[in-house]
Design an enzyme around this catalytic site. Structure first.
Site, short mmCIF file in Angstrom:
data_model
loop_
_atom_site.label_atom_id
_atom_site.label_comp_id
_atom_site.label_asym_id
_atom_site.label_seq_id
_atom_site.Cartn_x
_atom_site.Cartn_y
_atom_site.Cartn_z
N GLY A 174 -5.58 12.79 -8.20
CA GLY A 174 -4.38 12.20 -7.50
C GLY A 174 -3.42 11.37 -9.05
N GLY A 212 -0.86 8.87 -7.69
CA GLY A 212 0.05 8.10 -7.29
C GLY A 212 -0.12 6.49 -7.80
N GLY A 250 -14.69 3.10 -1.24
CA GLY A 250 -13.89 1.97 -1.80
C GLY A 250 -13.84 0.44 -1.00
NE ARG A 291 -1.58 18.03 -3.36
CZ ARG A 291 -0.93 17.81 -2.19
NH1 ARG A 291 -0.88 18.51 -1.54
NH2 ARG A 291 0.08 16.84 -2.46
CB THR A 298 -0.90 0.06 1.13
OG1 THR A 298 -2.07 0.99 1.13
CG2 THR A 298 -0.22 0.34 2.37
CB ALA A 357 -4.31 4.06 -5.83
CE LYS A 375 -1.88 0.60 -3.56
NZ LYS A 375 -3.04 0.65 -4.03
#
Length: 248
Positions: free
Chosen positions: A128, A130, A230, A152, A60, A132, A64
């Site tokens: 986002g 990342g 989720g 951002r 996690t 995921a 990842k």
């Protein structure tokens, strides 16, 4: 006794440890699932050497992507995504072999597909950038949607939150939160979006499952958006993890 576990940092919000240990108890499986909260991915070899009974690992935030150089092989899907959240641990002689998979994409696509109307839902915003979010992007594109990442920061191939106008929300009416904004205990925050532009054609899907209803979901629901957290994705991801560990 076989071992399975989760690596990440921090792990206070982890769902997996309770899920798998309950599964082992209910199904009389001689195994245990443990959390390995490591402040650096460089500590992974120590986790493996200290726990030779490990058969499988979940990965996690924030590892990842960082875990990739430690793997001996990667499934084609995980390689295409560029992120791994399941590792099968096997042994050949004295060598420990690690194979990486991605179950996020399986859990997500199975969870969101029943919400989609192919005529209404053709474009999606992914909040986002990342590990995921890459699996979410892969899954959405496989379902036929056009995607745009929201960040951002100024990054190639993304737009910034300040540029997500009401018109953008009308056009990109599937919005997936892949950020930790709103996760317990900081439940009073949410992504900055023009929620007032949402309606019954808008889908808001939050990868967060604690709390059950995030502020992101609440604000969208006030304007009629269809919302989902989720948890189902997490359960489906856990089913897939078990199958990857046993090569089913």
């Amino acid at each position: 006794m076989d071992k399975y576990g989760l690596i990440g940092y921090p792990l206070g919000h982890s769902f997996s440890i309770s899920y798998f240990n309950q599964k082992f108890q209910d199904e009389n499986i001689d195994a245990v699932y443990e959390n390995y909260e490591i402040p650096s991915i460089d500590e992974l070899p120590e986790v493996l050497s200290s726990n030779p009974e490990l058969k499988g690992i979940n990965v996690t935030i924030p590892y990842k992507e960082k875990v990739l150089p430690f793997l001996d092989s990667i499934s084609p899907e995980a390689r295409a995504i560029g992120a791994v959240n399941v590792i099968r641990v096997s042994h050949k002689g004295n060598k420990t072999l690690l194979k990486g998979y991605n179950s996020d994409v399986i859990g997500f696509t199975k969870s969101i597909e029943p919400m989609l109307d192919k005529k209404l839902h053709q474009k999606a915003l992914i909040l986002g950038t990342g590990g995921a979010s890459k699996a979410i992007d892969y899954g959405l594109r496989n379902l036929g949607l056009e995607t745009v990442f929201v960040s951002r920061y100024e990054r190639p191939g993304t737009i910034q939150y300040k540029n997500v106008t009401p018109e953008v929300v009308k056009e990109y009416n599937v919005i997936i939160n892949c950020t930790p904004l709103g996760m317990y205990p900081k439940t009073e925050v949410c992504p900055e979006l023009p929620y007032e532009a949402m309606d019954s054609h808008t889908i808001l899907y939050d990868l967060i499952y604690n709390p059950d209803e995030t502020l992101f979901m609440k604000r969208g629901a006030e304007y009629g958006a269809n919302v989902k957290n989720g948890l189902e994705m997490l359960l489906l991801q856990a089913f897939s993890s078990w199958e990857f560990w046993h090569e089913k």
